[in-house]
Design a protein around this motif. Structure first.
Motif, mmCIF file in Angstrom:
data_model
loop_
_atom_site.group_PDB
_atom_site.id
_atom_site.type_symbol
_atom_site.label_atom_id
_atom_site.label_comp_id
_atom_site.label_asym_id
_atom_site.label_seq_id
_atom_site.Cartn_x
_atom_site.Cartn_y
_atom_site.Cartn_z
ATOM 1 N N ARG B 137 60.220 -11.125 -69.651
ATOM 2 C CA ARG B 137 60.251 -10.024 -68.681
ATOM 3 C C ARG B 137 60.019 -10.468 -67.255
ATOM 4 O O ARG B 137 59.843 -9.645 -66.365
ATOM 5 C CB ARG B 137 59.213 -8.970 -69.076
ATOM 6 C CG ARG B 137 59.580 -8.252 -70.347
ATOM 7 C CD ARG B 137 58.454 -7.348 -70.819
ATOM 8 N NE ARG B 137 58.380 -7.370 -72.268
ATOM 9 C CZ ARG B 137 59.159 -6.661 -73.064
ATOM 10 N NH1 ARG B 137 60.049 -5.847 -72.549
ATOM 11 N NH2 ARG B 137 59.057 -6.768 -74.366
ATOM 12 N N ASP B 295 66.768 -3.908 -59.676
ATOM 13 C CA ASP B 295 65.402 -3.802 -60.217
ATOM 14 C C ASP B 295 64.852 -2.400 -59.978
ATOM 15 O O ASP B 295 63.994 -2.184 -59.131
ATOM 16 C CB ASP B 295 64.525 -4.859 -59.539
ATOM 17 C CG ASP B 295 63.191 -5.011 -60.243
ATOM 18 O OD1 ASP B 295 63.082 -4.571 -61.401
ATOM 19 O OD2 ASP B 295 62.269 -5.568 -59.627
ATOM 20 N N HIS B 297 62.690 0.144 -60.629
ATOM 21 C CA HIS B 297 61.445 0.682 -61.175
ATOM 22 C C HIS B 297 61.267 2.146 -60.792
ATOM 23 O O HIS B 297 60.418 2.826 -61.346
ATOM 24 C CB HIS B 297 60.241 -0.114 -60.654
ATOM 25 C CG HIS B 297 60.103 -1.465 -61.265
ATOM 26 N ND1 HIS B 297 59.388 -1.698 -62.424
ATOM 27 C CD2 HIS B 297 60.593 -2.670 -60.887
ATOM 28 C CE1 HIS B 297 59.434 -2.985 -62.724
ATOM 29 N NE2 HIS B 297 60.162 -3.599 -61.805
ATOM 30 N N THR B 298 61.993 2.569 -59.767
ATOM 31 C CA THR B 298 61.859 3.964 -59.342
ATOM 32 C C THR B 298 63.242 4.607 -59.203
ATOM 33 O O THR B 298 64.229 3.935 -58.905
ATOM 34 C CB THR B 298 61.175 4.078 -57.958
ATOM 35 O OG1 THR B 298 61.950 3.351 -57.006
ATOM 36 C CG2 THR B 298 59.772 3.497 -57.995
ATOM 37 N N ASN B 307 69.136 5.391 -57.179
ATOM 38 C CA ASN B 307 69.270 3.945 -56.995
ATOM 39 C C ASN B 307 70.365 3.332 -57.863
ATOM 40 O O ASN B 307 71.110 2.459 -57.424
ATOM 41 C CB ASN B 307 67.931 3.263 -57.317
ATOM 42 C CG ASN B 307 66.910 3.487 -56.215
ATOM 43 O OD1 ASN B 307 67.278 3.589 -55.043
ATOM 44 N ND2 ASN B 307 65.641 3.583 -56.572
ATOM 45 N N ARG B 344 63.505 -0.909 -70.018
ATOM 46 C CA ARG B 344 62.896 -0.154 -71.110
ATOM 47 C C ARG B 344 63.771 1.025 -71.521
ATOM 48 O O ARG B 344 64.550 1.545 -70.721
ATOM 49 C CB ARG B 344 61.546 0.399 -70.682
ATOM 50 C CG ARG B 344 60.493 -0.614 -70.385
ATOM 51 C CD ARG B 344 59.861 -1.203 -71.617
ATOM 52 N NE ARG B 344 59.030 -2.332 -71.196
ATOM 53 C CZ ARG B 344 57.836 -2.199 -70.641
ATOM 54 N NH1 ARG B 344 57.311 -0.990 -70.494
ATOM 55 N NH2 ARG B 344 57.167 -3.257 -70.252
ATOM 56 N N GLU B 347 61.716 6.167 -69.658
ATOM 57 C CA GLU B 347 61.530 6.172 -68.206
ATOM 58 C C GLU B 347 60.040 6.209 -67.850
ATOM 59 O O GLU B 347 59.216 6.706 -68.621
ATOM 60 C CB GLU B 347 62.262 7.361 -67.578
ATOM 61 C CG GLU B 347 61.683 8.713 -67.938
ATOM 62 C CD GLU B 347 62.573 9.860 -67.417
ATOM 63 O OE1 GLU B 347 63.716 9.982 -67.919
ATOM 64 O OE2 GLU B 347 62.127 10.631 -66.561
ATOM 65 N N ASN B 348 59.699 5.712 -66.653
ATOM 66 C CA ASN B 348 58.298 5.710 -66.222
ATOM 67 C C ASN B 348 58.025 6.893 -65.294
ATOM 68 O O ASN B 348 58.873 7.767 -65.101
ATOM 69 C CB ASN B 348 57.940 4.367 -65.563
ATOM 70 C CG ASN B 348 58.684 4.128 -64.253
ATOM 71 O OD1 ASN B 348 59.181 5.066 -63.623
ATOM 72 N ND2 ASN B 348 58.761 2.880 -63.842
ATOM 73 N N ALA B 349 56.813 6.894 -64.703
ATOM 74 C CA ALA B 349 56.387 8.029 -63.893
ATOM 75 C C ALA B 349 57.240 8.211 -62.648
ATOM 76 O O ALA B 349 57.288 9.293 -62.074
ATOM 77 C CB ALA B 349 54.924 7.844 -63.478
ATOM 78 N N SER B 350 57.889 7.155 -62.203
ATOM 79 C CA SER B 350 58.661 7.209 -60.970
ATOM 80 C C SER B 350 60.140 7.467 -61.248
ATOM 81 O O SER B 350 60.986 7.150 -60.415
ATOM 82 C CB SER B 350 58.501 5.898 -60.201
ATOM 83 O OG SER B 350 57.219 5.339 -60.369
ATOM 84 N N ASP B 354 60.892 0.204 -66.317
ATOM 85 C CA ASP B 354 60.245 -1.098 -66.182
ATOM 86 C C ASP B 354 61.009 -2.152 -66.973
ATOM 87 O O ASP B 354 62.040 -1.877 -67.587
ATOM 88 C CB ASP B 354 58.776 -0.978 -66.605
ATOM 89 C CG ASP B 354 57.983 -0.146 -65.593
ATOM 90 O OD1 ASP B 354 58.206 -0.345 -64.387
ATOM 91 O OD2 ASP B 354 57.182 0.717 -66.013
ATOM 92 N N HIS B 355 60.483 -3.359 -66.928
ATOM 93 C CA HIS B 355 61.215 -4.511 -67.479
ATOM 94 C C HIS B 355 61.361 -4.432 -69.001
ATOM 95 O O HIS B 355 60.378 -4.234 -69.715
ATOM 96 C CB HIS B 355 60.495 -5.816 -67.112
ATOM 97 C CG HIS B 355 60.460 -6.073 -65.649
ATOM 98 N ND1 HIS B 355 59.965 -7.227 -65.114
ATOM 99 C CD2 HIS B 355 60.893 -5.318 -64.594
ATOM 100 C CE1 HIS B 355 60.064 -7.175 -63.786
ATOM 101 N NE2 HIS B 355 60.619 -6.025 -63.456
ATOM 102 N N ASP B 385 56.676 1.236 -74.695
ATOM 103 C CA ASP B 385 57.188 -0.094 -74.346
ATOM 104 C C ASP B 385 58.361 -0.509 -75.222
ATOM 105 O O ASP B 385 58.604 -1.693 -75.420
ATOM 106 C CB ASP B 385 56.070 -1.130 -74.378
ATOM 107 C CG ASP B 385 55.331 -1.123 -75.696
ATOM 108 O OD1 ASP B 385 55.715 -0.318 -76.574
ATOM 109 O OD2 ASP B 385 54.385 -1.907 -75.849
#
Lengths: 590, 428
Positions: B137, B295, B297-298, B307, B344, B347-350, B354-355, B385
């Motif tokens: 990662r 990349d 992340h958001t 993005n 992943r 999805e994350n909080a943003s 993530d990787h 994860d």
């Protein structure tokens, strides 16, 4: 880490200089560096304690001395036989003879007969942005090379009018985040230009500031804790971020790490500013471990998750008010463990645990080794020996993450003294060194054409604008990265363009071309004497045979050709001669 | 006499070479090989032996496009048939009815619309759930591992350097990286390569007529002959390649076929330079270009903004322009994309990702059995994860390209690896 108590005994009175200690450290730690499978600092220290303190010196690697009676691999080394038997390969000796140690003394004068000693030239090439006659004169004003280094290591005590004069050149550097946003909304692109101005300010500081070593170390840490200047949304905080690194560059890394990791520029760049406890964003939590501190191999994926959880709470209201605040409601609470760091993390205010965590990371052996290697790669060679890295890491840990002792130890190492000329000058350093060598005088920029602005396009043309590396790992520092065909050709082009005084041109004073020829009236000099003069002026060293021949080829003149101010060479071919001196490996390496 | 300006041209170089009776390409090499005093003789026209051979024209070209920063393959090629995809991504999933070229299980992100002519013509394919043999990662270490593609070895030699080395003539012009400035790992190794920002940067300045050019070259050769280290090699590579590249410099910078690359796009500029180089037919067999950063992340965003959409728009518009620009030359060009890892599932909080691990690879152009999706679907898990698992080692895809199109030995390019058949590239 190795406690001081296990280090070699103090030298006798007459040996007692910093350098002697440095060498003993380096020699002794070479053995530690090759302990089986790098079993970890603690194990090594324990082993060192048990071993009888009996010194030996390797018969092959004459510099190696240590007290490991039974475990040192050097014990098995036999001197090479006269019949050409193979040179046994030691762990810190890949088989090639080490490069010669540059002559000169730290305690002696830096300048002899108008030229820097070889050691002063080497130190100057690594810790300034280019050795010039002005720098040589400054070094000569100190009683010794060491005294000049000591002064450089305390930049606050060095008056720096030239560097200070730049403060007002770019008004955008004083904008705070709301002002930056207002300017950007009033005029699209204002924030981008403000970041360009920051890059220019950094370049001009490297050219003009008297605090050269400080600038070089600042650059290294700004690359290490990299926040790309044009990263989305960082513009309001990026200048302050750079100043934050400046505040700590010759201080302690633990302080620097706390200040940068919790800084809004870093938070925005690596997404911590929008991370929440519900689904923490792992970007900063991971890069903090991988890039800024211990590096891969020390942590697990669970550590990454915990790292991200600890960091939750540092928020920025992006794209509106740009308010920077700590939000307890965003902070993930509950026990956290990252490597050897654990905390109950019960409080909603996670700032104390964050600071403790960051200090833990800063002092970690993995961080010590990563930073030691990074410093060695920037200031010694692309491939520093494990022994040097281990030694510098020891110094770093013993000094509680203070950076100056590490720099001193680096300067004192024999490996540093054996590394002259081994580093490729990066493209932006090439531009800066070319400005310095040609002694051009910029004035405050009014237009985009002004040289103090156009210098940024010079570095762009060479492929390396400052702090513009798009990825969070910061720009590479090794020679292979900066030796591409287009870099080489672009360097030649920029040298020629400046040697002729053609570009950049605005708000920049070039020396008159004839002023490079130390003649007046109808006096004459031999061509080779002129080349020697230019080599001393531009490279601060005597002309090599190679340079003499190349200058002859470039101009078609022979060594004995008589030159006067009326010669064709002086009238119209000086750019060719000057660029030949700068296109030389001695200018493009350091 | 006026002081010459640095912008004056390169055209006299060829004139000089003809006048001096030497071939353009032999000229500098001869000087470089002889050096010193001999070089003076050479520039005055004495005959000398050509010491290296320029690359011959090629009928196969490989373009490797690296999607830096780890793109989200699950957004670009959506597994709409896997219900977990929608459960794991409530904020960012691409609805099934927005997908292009969909079959019963997969479909393309709507931003890839500019590439649909090639997809429907069977010249573009996707292989899903590809990647490294084990998760990595770290962007930087995963890129190294992926591009080195020789896990057992500590020698820093990339797979493209091994590919060009199989029959290399030693000309740096056979493998070219456009853009980026810093050589990528895939090209690292003993075979000289050309890393250039653009076409015009591969030129030497500092002279104004044939005589001054000859002097300039001989003095530079004197300065750099025998200089050790990477910069010495870079300088000598530069001298070797600057003439070979003249046909490219001399060619029209206007794209063919009415192709329009997006403005201000590094990828577009690099692909335009690639097309120009291929058209000039100077022997470039391998071209690498980078596109980053993916990349995200958001704010992956919706199918219409965000993005990912921004990056995918640029990616698709640039590749479509490149294929248009190539025109009939596309019949000799194979394009393959790589990315260091995927992202992943969840999805994350943003509203980012993530990787992760597994990812998609695209293939376009010559030899591609396109218009369909390849790979073995491992099924998705909706945990914090969970990764897209890898069922096809990325080297199997690349091995198929290099063996079927370039007649290379997979064992030589990917040491110690036994590829499995993917079926995405046809022989010939």
């Amino acid at each position: 880490m190795t406690p001081l108590s296990t280090l070699p005994p103090a030298p006798t009175q007459e040996q007692q200089s910093r350098r002697a200690v440095g060498r003993a450290l380096a020699g002794g730690l070479a053995a530690l560096a090759v302990a089986p499978a790098l079993a970890g600092g603690v194990a090594q220290a324990a082993e060192a304690k048990k071993a009888p303190r009996k010194w030996h010196r390797c018969k092959v690697h004459k510099k190696h001395t240590c007290w490991h009676a039974t475990t040192c691999k050097h014990r098995k080394h036999k001197p090479p036989k006269d019949d050409g038997g193979k040179d046994p390969k030691g762990p810190d000796d890949p088989g090639t003879p080490p490069p010669p140690q540059v002559p000169g003394s730290y305690d002696g004068p830096a300048v002899v007969d108008g030229l820097p000693t070889a050691l002063a030239l080497h130190v100057g090439s690594r810790f300034t942005y280019g050795v010039t006659p002005a720098l040589v004169a400054e070094m000569a004003a100190y009683p010794s090379l060491q005294a000049w280094i000591d002064a450089q290591l305390q930049p606050a005590a060095l008056p720096d009018p030239a560097g200070d004069a730049l403060e007002g050149w770019w008004p955008a550097l004083s904008w705070d985040a709301p002002r930056m946003w207002a300017e950007e909304q009033a005029r699209n692109g204002a924030a981008w230009e403000a970041m360009s101005d920051y890059q220019r300010w950094c370049l001009l500081r490297r050219i003009t500031s008297r605090r050269q070593l400080f600038e070089a170390v600042t650059e290294l840490f700004e690359d290490h804790l990299h926040v790309p200047v044009h990263d989305d949304g960082v513009f309001g905080f990026r200048v302050d971020y750079g100043r934050t690194i400046r505040a700590h560059a010759l201080g302690r890394f633990d302080d620097m790490l706390v200040a940068t990791t919790t800084h809004p520029a870093m938070g925005i760049s690596l997404d911590n500013a929008t991370s929440t406890k519900k689904a923490p964003n792992e970007n900063l939590g991971r890069e903090l471990l991988e890039l800024h501190t211990v590096g891969r191999g020390h942590y697990t994926e669970d550590d990454v998750k915990a790292s991200a959880r600890i960091l939750t709470g540092y928020r920025v209201t992006t794209w509106s008010t740009w308010r920077v605040y700590y939000d307890p409601a965003s902070h993930w609470t509950g026990p956290v463990t990252v490597m050897g760091f654990s905390d109950q993390n019960a409080a909603a205010d996670g700032r104390p645990v964050t600071e403790a965590y960051l200090r833990y990371l800063a002092h970690h052996r993995g961080t010590a080794e990563r930073l030691a290697r990074k410093l060695a790669v920037r200031f010694v060679s692309d491939d520093p020996s494990p022994a040097l890295v281990q030694h510098l890491a020891d110094v770093y840990q013993q000094a509680q993450t203070a950076i100056v002792p590490v720099l001193r130890a680096l300067l004192e190492s024999e490996e540093f003294r054996g590394s002259a000329g081994l580093k490729v000058r990066t493209p932006s350093d090439d531009i800066v060194a070319t400005w310095r060598a040609l002694a051009v005088q910029p004035s405050a920029p009014g237009t985009d054409d002004a040289a103090a602005n156009a210098i940024l396009w010079q570095t762009v043309a060479l492929g390396q604008a400052p702090f513009d590396w798009a990825r969070p790992d910061g720009q590479p520092q090794d020679g292979a990265a900066w030796s591409s065909v287009s870099r080489v050709l672009a360097s030649f082009d920029s040298h020629y363009s400046m040697c002729g005084g053609w570009w950049p041109k605005g708000s920049l004073t070039y020396r008159p071309l004839a002023s490079w020829v130390p003649l007046s009236g109808t006096d004459t000099m031999r061509f080779d004497a002129l080349v020697e003069h230019l080599s001393r002026q531009l490279l601060s060293r005597s002309a090599s045979a190679r340079l003499q021949e190349a200058c002859g080829l470039a101009t078609g003149l022979s060594a004995s050709t008589k030159i006067s101010l009326k010669s064709d060479l002086v009238k119209w071919n000086m750019p060719t001669l000057l660029t030949t001196v700068l296109d030389n490996p001695e200018h493009m390496t350091r | 006499m006026e002081i010459p300006t640095p912008t004056e041209g390169h055209s006299c170089c060829e004139e000089f070479a003809r006048a001096s009776g030497a071939t353009r390409r032999g000229f500098l090499r001869g000087v470089g090989a002889l050096g010193g005093a001999a070089a003076v003789t050479a520039v005055h026209g004495t005959a000398f032996t050509e010491t290296a051979y320029a690359a011959a024209p090629v009928d196969r070209v490989l373009v490797v496009l690296s999607m830096r920063g780890a793109c989200d393959g699950l957004s670009l090629v959506v597994p709409h048939g896997d219900p977990t995809y929608y459960l794991a991504r409530p904020g960012i999933a691409v609805p099934k009815d927005r997908l292009l070229g969909a079959d019963s299980f997969f479909g393309l992100h709507p931003a890839l619309a500019p590439l649909m002519p090639w997809w429907t013509a069977g010249q573009m394919a996707a292989v899903h759930a590809t990647g490294l043999p084990a998760p990595n990662r770290s962007h930087f270490s995963a890129m190294e591992e992926l591009e080195d593609a020789d896990p057992g070895s500590s020698a820093r030699v990339g797979w493209l350097n091994r590919l060009v080395g199989r029959n290399g003539t030693g000309s740096p012009i056979e493998a070219i990286q456009f853009g980026g400035g810093v050589p990528v790992t895939a090209l690292a190794g003993p075979e000289p390569v050309l890393v250039a920002d653009d076409v015009d940067s591969v030129s030497l300045s500092g002279y104004w007529d044939a005589g001054s050019e000859a002097k300039r070259r001989s003095s530079l050769n004197r300065l750099w002959t025998g200089v050790p280290g990477p910069l010495g090699a870079g300088a000598r590579n530069a001298f070797a390649v600057v003439d070979d590249f003249a046909p490219v410099r001399g060619s029209s910078p206007t794209p063919a076929g009415g192709a329009t690359y997006p403005r201000y796009s590094d990828l577009g500029a690099a692909l335009a330079a690639a097309a120009r180089t291929i058209r000039a037919d100077v022997g470039a067999e391998i071209i690498t270009v980078d596109h980053g950063s993916w990349d995200h992340h958001t704010w992956i965003g919706s199918p219409d903004s965000g993005n990912l959409r921004t990056m995918a728009d640029e990616f698709a518009a640039c590749l479509a322009a490149f294929l248009t620009d190539l025109g009939t030359l596309a019949s000799k060009v194979t394009i393959v994309t790589v990315s260091e890892f995927g992202r992943r599932v969840k999805e994350n909080a943003s509203q980012g990702l993530d990787h992760g691990y597994g990812n998609v690879m695209f293939l376009l152009g010559a030899g591609v059995r396109g218009g369909r999706y390849y790979g073995t679907w491992p099924g998705l898990q909706n945990t914090v994860d969970a990764d897209l698992l890898v069922t096809t080692d990325y080297r199997s895809v690349l091995a198929e390209v290099v063996t079927q199109r370039f007649g290379a030995s997979s064992a030589a390019v990917f040491p110690g690896f036994s590829p499995t058949s993917v079926g995405v590239v046809q022989p010939g």
